[in-house]
Each structure stands twice: as structure tokens, then as C-alpha cells.
Design an enzyme around this catalytic site. Sequence first.
Site, PDB file in Angstrom:
ATOM      1  N   ASP A   1     -25.338  96.150  10.340  1.00 42.69           N
ATOM      2  CA  ASP A   1     -25.366  97.392   9.962  1.00 42.69           C
ATOM      3  C   ASP A   1     -26.780  97.940  10.547  1.00 42.69           C
ATOM      4  O   ASP A   1     -26.758  99.067  10.978  1.00 42.69           O
ATOM      5  CB  ASP A   1     -25.430  97.941   8.566  1.00 42.69           C
ATOM      6  CG  ASP A   1     -24.004  97.491   8.013  1.00 42.69           C
ATOM      7  OD1 ASP A   1     -23.020  98.004   8.399  1.00 42.69           O
ATOM      8  OD2 ASP A   1     -23.940  96.374   7.198  1.00 42.69           O
TER       9      ASP A   1
ATOM     10  N   GLU B   1     -20.054  86.109   4.929  1.00 42.28           N
ATOM     11  CA  GLU B   1     -20.622  86.105   6.063  1.00 42.28           C
ATOM     12  C   GLU B   1     -22.148  85.202   6.107  1.00 42.28           C
ATOM     13  O   GLU B   1     -22.141  84.749   7.239  1.00 42.28           O
ATOM     14  CB  GLU B   1     -21.135  87.353   6.452  1.00 42.28           C
ATOM     15  CG  GLU B   1     -19.714  88.294   6.879  1.00 42.28           C
ATOM     16  CD  GLU B   1     -20.148  89.747   7.101  1.00 42.28           C
ATOM     17  OE1 GLU B   1     -20.823  90.409   6.606  1.00 42.28           O
ATOM     18  OE2 GLU B   1     -19.480  90.418   8.017  1.00 42.28           O
TER      19      GLU B   1
HETATM   20  O1  R5P Z   1     -19.240  93.597   5.647  1.00 40.97           O
HETATM   21  C1  R5P Z   1     -19.521  93.946   6.886  1.00 40.97           C
HETATM   22  C2  R5P Z   1     -20.354  93.312   7.981  1.00 40.97           C
HETATM   23  O2  R5P Z   1     -21.610  93.109   7.469  1.00 40.97           O
HETATM   24  C3  R5P Z   1     -20.463  94.124   9.349  1.00 40.97           C
HETATM   25  O3  R5P Z   1     -20.665  92.979  10.192  1.00 40.97           O
HETATM   26  C4  R5P Z   1     -21.228  95.044   9.417  1.00 40.97           C
HETATM   27  O4  R5P Z   1     -20.953  96.098   8.297  1.00 40.97           O
HETATM   28  C5  R5P Z   1     -21.263  95.882  10.626  1.00 40.97           C
HETATM   29  O5  R5P Z   1     -20.028  96.421  10.913  1.00 40.97           O
HETATM   30  P1  R5P Z   1     -19.554  97.330  12.275  1.00 40.97           P
HETATM   31  O6  R5P Z   1     -19.452  96.376  13.104  1.00 40.97           O
HETATM   32  O7  R5P Z   1     -18.051  97.933  11.891  1.00 40.97           O
HETATM   33  O8  R5P Z   1     -20.575  98.485  12.319  1.00 40.97           O
END
Ligand code: R5P
Length: 236
Positions: free
Chosen positions: A89, A108
Site C-alpha cells: 500500500d 503475507e
Molecule cells: O492485504 C493486502 C496486501 O497487503 C496488498 O498487497 C496491498 O494492499 C496492495 O494491494 P494493491 O496491489 O491492490 O494496491
Amino acid sequence: MPVDAADDMKKRAAAAALAAVAPGMRLGLGTGSTAAHFVALLGERVREGLDILCVPTSERTRAQAEALAIPLATLDEAPELDLTVDGADEFDSSLRLVKGGGGALLREKIVAAASRRFIVVADATKRVETLGAFPLPVEIDAFGARATRGHVERAAAALGLSGEVRLRSRPDGHVFVTDGGHLVLDCAFGAIPAPEALADRLAAIPGVVEHGLFLGLATAVVVAGPGGVESLGRLD
Ligand SMILES: O=C[C@H](O)[C@H](O)[C@H](O)COP(=O)(O)O
């Protein structure tokens, strides 16, 4: 930034990270929209004969990988991974991350910590000078959630941080529950000048299962922007 432009950058970052994958590797598969592009591209390579074994970081990623016939294992079956590719994020110049926007932070972080290399794939909008513009996800046990929220607020206040700490809900209004059966607090503390100090305090709170500060885990960030793709850290 238009949504399709950001998505195109996510795809380009994911494609660049694919170069780090070699036959015979054991991979951690991240969660989120950027990681989903990586998994889709990996599925194409598997169809072409790539020999890999993967551990998904969420039920959502598991379903996508299964649909692509990507060979899967549990982390207990493959406890030492060669590489994990996942999104973020936020990331800063020290490769410190905020993760958990999609609620997958616990698995994760466990998978990232089991990996020799951890490559983050991101679009340029995720790059920050100081972590914290994105509300920090904190995964908590449902038992005593209100007491735990108070501890989280006091731990942040001790570091001069304050802001709304909100229990995450789903679009239908029901409380959000993670794959692990926990709840998530989204903590809008704003800029976090000392992420390590906050991480230590959050980790010490009974009831906090995990937090979204990923510190000292990423070995590289592949970031795609309007000017192209660049890598921070080491891809090899
Ligand atoms: O819980 C979700 C993960 O940490 C994601 O990797 C993070 O939120 C980024 O997601 P996105 O690639 O959809 O921005």
C-alpha cells in the site's frame, strides 16, 4: 491518476518481477490487485511448462492460482521459499512497507519472512517519503477488540501519533474478517516518522495479531511509473 493508467503500471511492475522467477523455484504469491497481475502472468508461464511450486498468501490468491493450474503447496510443505512477490500500500526509500489494505497482512508477513528474497511490485503512487498516509492496518483478535483498540490508540499516542482507529467493515456493512478469522483496525495516524518504534509497541499489545508495517523484509521494490519501470534494492 486514471484507474486504467494505474492498472497498466501495476501490470508493468508485475511483468518486470517475473524476470526474477527461475524453474524449480518455490514462490510465495502475494495478495491484491498488483500481485494478481503477477499471478496471472505466472499462470501463462506455467502453461508454457514452467516448473514451480507456490504458496498463496490468501484464499483469494489461492483461488486465482488454482484456476490457472499453478502448482500449490502449504507453507508447512514448503517452509523455505526462494522468492515472494507481493504488492504494497506504501513503500519508502528504505524499502519499508505498509501492507494489509486487502486484509491479508498476517499470511503475507509469515510468507515473506519464510522467503530468501521478497520483491514488492507497485505502481508509482505507492511511493512515499514517510509511511502513514495510508491508514495502517492492525490485525486483532475479536476477543476484547474494544480493549485492544484502546491499547493501540495509547501506544500510538506515546509516540505522538493520533487519528481515527476504525474497525474495518465490508461494503455490505458487516465486520470484515480476515482469512485467519481476525478483525482489522485501520489506523489513520498520518505520517509515522519512527515506524520501528511503532511496530515494537504494536507487537507488544496482547490482542494484536499482526500489524501492517513490513520492516526489513523487502529485498527489492519494482515500481512502474509514467516514465517506465525502476527497481530499488536487489532483484537477484
Ligand atoms: O492485504 C493486502 C496486501 O497487503 C496488498 O498487497 C496491498 O494492499 C496492495 O494491494 P494493491 O496491489 O491492490 O494496491
